[in-house]
Design a protein around this motif. Structure first.
Motif, PDB file in Angstrom:
ATOM      1  N   VAL A 156     -28.917 -33.701 -69.810  1.00 28.65           N
ATOM      2  CA  VAL A 156     -28.032 -34.577 -70.583  1.00 28.65           C
ATOM      3  C   VAL A 156     -26.576 -34.220 -70.311  1.00 28.65           C
ATOM      4  N   VAL A 157     -26.272 -32.916 -70.264  1.00 28.05           N
ATOM      5  CA  VAL A 157     -24.917 -32.434 -69.993  1.00 28.05           C
ATOM      6  C   VAL A 157     -24.968 -31.286 -68.993  1.00 28.05           C
ATOM      7  N   ASP A 158     -23.879 -31.109 -68.269  1.00 28.88           N
ATOM      8  CA  ASP A 158     -23.675 -29.961 -67.387  1.00 28.88           C
ATOM      9  C   ASP A 158     -22.551 -29.126 -67.975  1.00 28.88           C
ATOM     10  N   VAL A 159     -22.825 -27.865 -68.262  1.00 30.61           N
ATOM     11  CA  VAL A 159     -21.889 -27.025 -69.001  1.00 30.61           C
ATOM     12  C   VAL A 159     -21.629 -25.732 -68.229  1.00 30.61           C
ATOM     13  N   PRO A 160     -20.396 -25.472 -67.837  1.00 34.35           N
ATOM     14  CA  PRO A 160     -20.086 -24.201 -67.175  1.00 34.35           C
ATOM     15  C   PRO A 160     -19.878 -23.091 -68.201  1.00 34.35           C
ATOM     16  N   ILE A 161     -20.203 -21.864 -67.813  1.00 29.08           N
ATOM     17  CA  ILE A 161     -19.864 -20.703 -68.642  1.00 29.08           C
ATOM     18  C   ILE A 161     -18.371 -20.446 -68.494  1.00 29.08           C
ATOM     19  N   SER A 162     -17.650 -20.468 -69.614  1.00 29.20           N
ATOM     20  CA  SER A 162     -16.194 -20.333 -69.543  1.00 29.20           C
ATOM     21  C   SER A 162     -15.730 -18.888 -69.628  1.00 29.20           C
ATOM     22  N   SER A 163     -16.460 -18.034 -70.373  1.00 23.07           N
ATOM     23  CA  SER A 163     -16.063 -16.631 -70.486  1.00 23.07           C
ATOM     24  C   SER A 163     -17.228 -15.804 -71.006  1.00 23.07           C
ATOM     25  N   THR A 164     -17.112 -14.488 -70.844  1.00 23.48           N
ATOM     26  CA  THR A 164     -18.126 -13.550 -71.317  1.00 23.48           C
ATOM     27  C   THR A 164     -17.623 -12.877 -72.586  1.00 23.48           C
ATOM     28  N   LEU A 165     -18.364 -13.038 -73.682  1.00 28.07           N
ATOM     29  CA  LEU A 165     -17.994 -12.394 -74.939  1.00 28.07           C
ATOM     30  C   LEU A 165     -18.594 -10.999 -75.054  1.00 28.07           C
ATOM     31  N   PHE A 166     -19.792 -10.832 -74.510  1.00 26.81           N
ATOM     32  CA  PHE A 166     -20.479  -9.541 -74.579  1.00 26.81           C
ATOM     33  C   PHE A 166     -21.576  -9.550 -73.521  1.00 26.81           C
ATOM     34  N   ALA A 167     -21.693  -8.456 -72.764  1.00 24.94           N
ATOM     35  CA  ALA A 167     -22.735  -8.395 -71.728  1.00 24.94           C
ATOM     36  C   ALA A 167     -23.100  -6.947 -71.444  1.00 24.94           C
ATOM     37  N   HIS A 168     -23.942  -6.398 -72.310  1.00 23.94           N
ATOM     38  CA  HIS A 168     -24.492  -5.066 -72.119  1.00 23.94           C
ATOM     39  C   HIS A 168     -25.955  -5.127 -72.526  1.00 23.94           C
ATOM     40  N   PHE A 169     -26.824  -4.727 -71.604  1.00 16.09           N
ATOM     41  CA  PHE A 169     -28.245  -4.798 -71.917  1.00 16.09           C
ATOM     42  C   PHE A 169     -28.513  -4.091 -73.257  1.00 16.09           C
ATOM     43  N   PRO A 170     -29.262  -4.764 -74.143  1.00 14.77           N
ATOM     44  CA  PRO A 170     -30.149  -5.917 -73.908  1.00 14.77           C
ATOM     45  C   PRO A 170     -29.594  -7.266 -74.364  1.00 14.77           C
ATOM     46  N   PHE A 171     -28.271  -7.406 -74.494  1.00 18.73           N
ATOM     47  CA  PHE A 171     -27.742  -8.642 -75.078  1.00 18.73           C
ATOM     48  C   PHE A 171     -26.546  -9.127 -74.274  1.00 18.73           C
ATOM     49  N   ALA A 172     -26.554 -10.449 -73.990  1.00 16.28           N
ATOM     50  CA  ALA A 172     -25.418 -11.093 -73.327  1.00 16.28           C
ATOM     51  C   ALA A 172     -25.040 -12.329 -74.117  1.00 16.28           C
ATOM     52  N   VAL A 173     -23.740 -12.497 -74.345  1.00 17.30           N
ATOM     53  CA  VAL A 173     -23.226 -13.662 -75.085  1.00 17.30           C
ATOM     54  C   VAL A 173     -22.136 -14.298 -74.230  1.00 17.30           C
TER      55      VAL A 173
END
Length: 260
Positions: A156-173
C-alpha cells in the motif's frame, strides 16, 4: 645473600594472595544492562506523541517488554512519528476497532533483531507480529548503498527508514515518516464510500465539471397542461356559433324595420 632476601618474600606470599582474593570479592562486577524500554526510547525521540498514546491504550509496550525478556532472536520496531499519522486520511484511527488498532501497531514489529546491515541479507517477505484470518501480515524490504539505506514496502505504501532511535541486540527501533499500512486493512475495502448521485452532481458543478458531464437542467418554459389543445378547439367552435346567432338576429331586425 640472595637466599636471605627470598625467604622473607616467600613468608609474605600467602598473606599477599589472601589480600588479593579479598579485594577481588569486594570489587563490584559489571553493572547489568538497563531494561529495554520502548516508552523511554520514544520519549527521548521527542516526536512520537500519537504513537505513545496508541501504545499505552493498547498495552503493546507491555507485550514488547515481555517478549524481549523471553526472546532469543530479539525484536525490531518501526516507529511512525507524529508527522506520519497526519498523512493518514482524517478519521482513519478513530474508524479502526480496538483489535484493528492492535493489529496496526503489531504490523510495525518484526519478531527478530535487524540492524541496518542485516537487512541487506534478509529474505522477503518478512513476517510481522500482526496476523489475521489470512495468516501473518508481511512486509518487504529493499536496501541501497545510498540514503535511505532501507525501504519498507507493504503493498500500500513504501516507507524509508529515516533514522535509528536504538539498535543494540536484542532490540532495534527505527523512525519512519509514514505509517505502515497492511493491505488487509487498508485495501479497497477500506476506501471511502462513493457519494450519493445528487451529491456527485452538486460536487461536479462546484468543481467546474464540463457541461457535457453534468445532467441538463429542466427548461424554464411553462408546459401546457394535458388536454389544453382540445379545450382551445372547443372554445373556438363556441365563439363561431355565437357570431352566427348575432348575425342572423341582426338581419331579422333589419327586415322588420324595412317592412314597417
Amino acid at each position: 645473600m640472595a637466599c636471605h632476601t627470598v625467604l622473607p618474600l616467600l613468608l609474605f606470599l600467602p598473606f599477599l594472595l589472601a589480600m588479593a582474593a579479598t579485594a577481588a570479592d569486594i570489587a563490584p562486577g559489571p553493572s547489568p544492562p538497563p531494561e529495554l524500554n520502548l516508552t523511554s526510547i520514544l520519549e527521548n525521540g521527542g516526536q512520537y506523541t500519537t504513537l505513545l498514546r496508541l501504545l499505552n491504550a493498547t498495552r503493546i509496550t507491555e507485550q514488547i517488554t515481555s517478549q524481549l525478556k523471553n526472546s532469543y532472536d530479539g525484536l525490531t520496531f518501526f516507529a511512525p512519528n507524529d508527522s506520519a499519522f497526519t498523512k493518514l486520511r482524517a478519521g482513519t484511527l478513530n474508524a479502526l476497532t480496538d483489535q484493528e488498532q492492535i493489529q496496526l501497531l503489531l504490523y510495525h514489529v518484526l519478531p527478530r533483531y535487524y540492524s541496518l546491515a542485516t537487512f541487506q541479507t534478509a529474505s522477503n517477505p518478512l513476517h510481522t507480529e500482526a496476523s489475521g484470518s489470512g495468516g501473518m501480515y508481511s512486509v518487504n524490504v529493499s536496501t541501497s548503498t545510498t540514503s535511505p539505506l532501507v525501504n519498507v514496502s507493504t503493498g500500500v505504501v513504501d516507507v524509508p527508514i529515516s533514522s535509528t532511535l536504538f539498535a543494540h541486540f536484542p532490540f532495534a527501533v527505527y523512525s519512519i515518516d509514514s505509517v505502515l499500512q497492511p493491505p488487509q486493512m487498508f485495501g479497497s475495502s477500506h476506501k471511502a464510500s462513493a457519494p450519493a448521485p445528487g451529491q456527485a452532481a452538486a460536487a461536479g458543478r462546484q468543481k467546474g465539471v464540463p457541461k457535457g458531464d453534468v445532467a441538463a437542467e429542466p427548461s424554464e418554459a411553462v408546459e401546457e397542461p394535458e388536454g389544453s389543445s382540445t379545450n382551445a378547439a372547443a372554445a373556438g367552435r363556441g365563439t363561431a356559433v355565437w357570431m352566427t346567432v348575432i348575425v342572423l338576429g341582426g338581419m331579422a331586425f333589419l327586415n322588420l324595420l324595412v317592412s314597417a
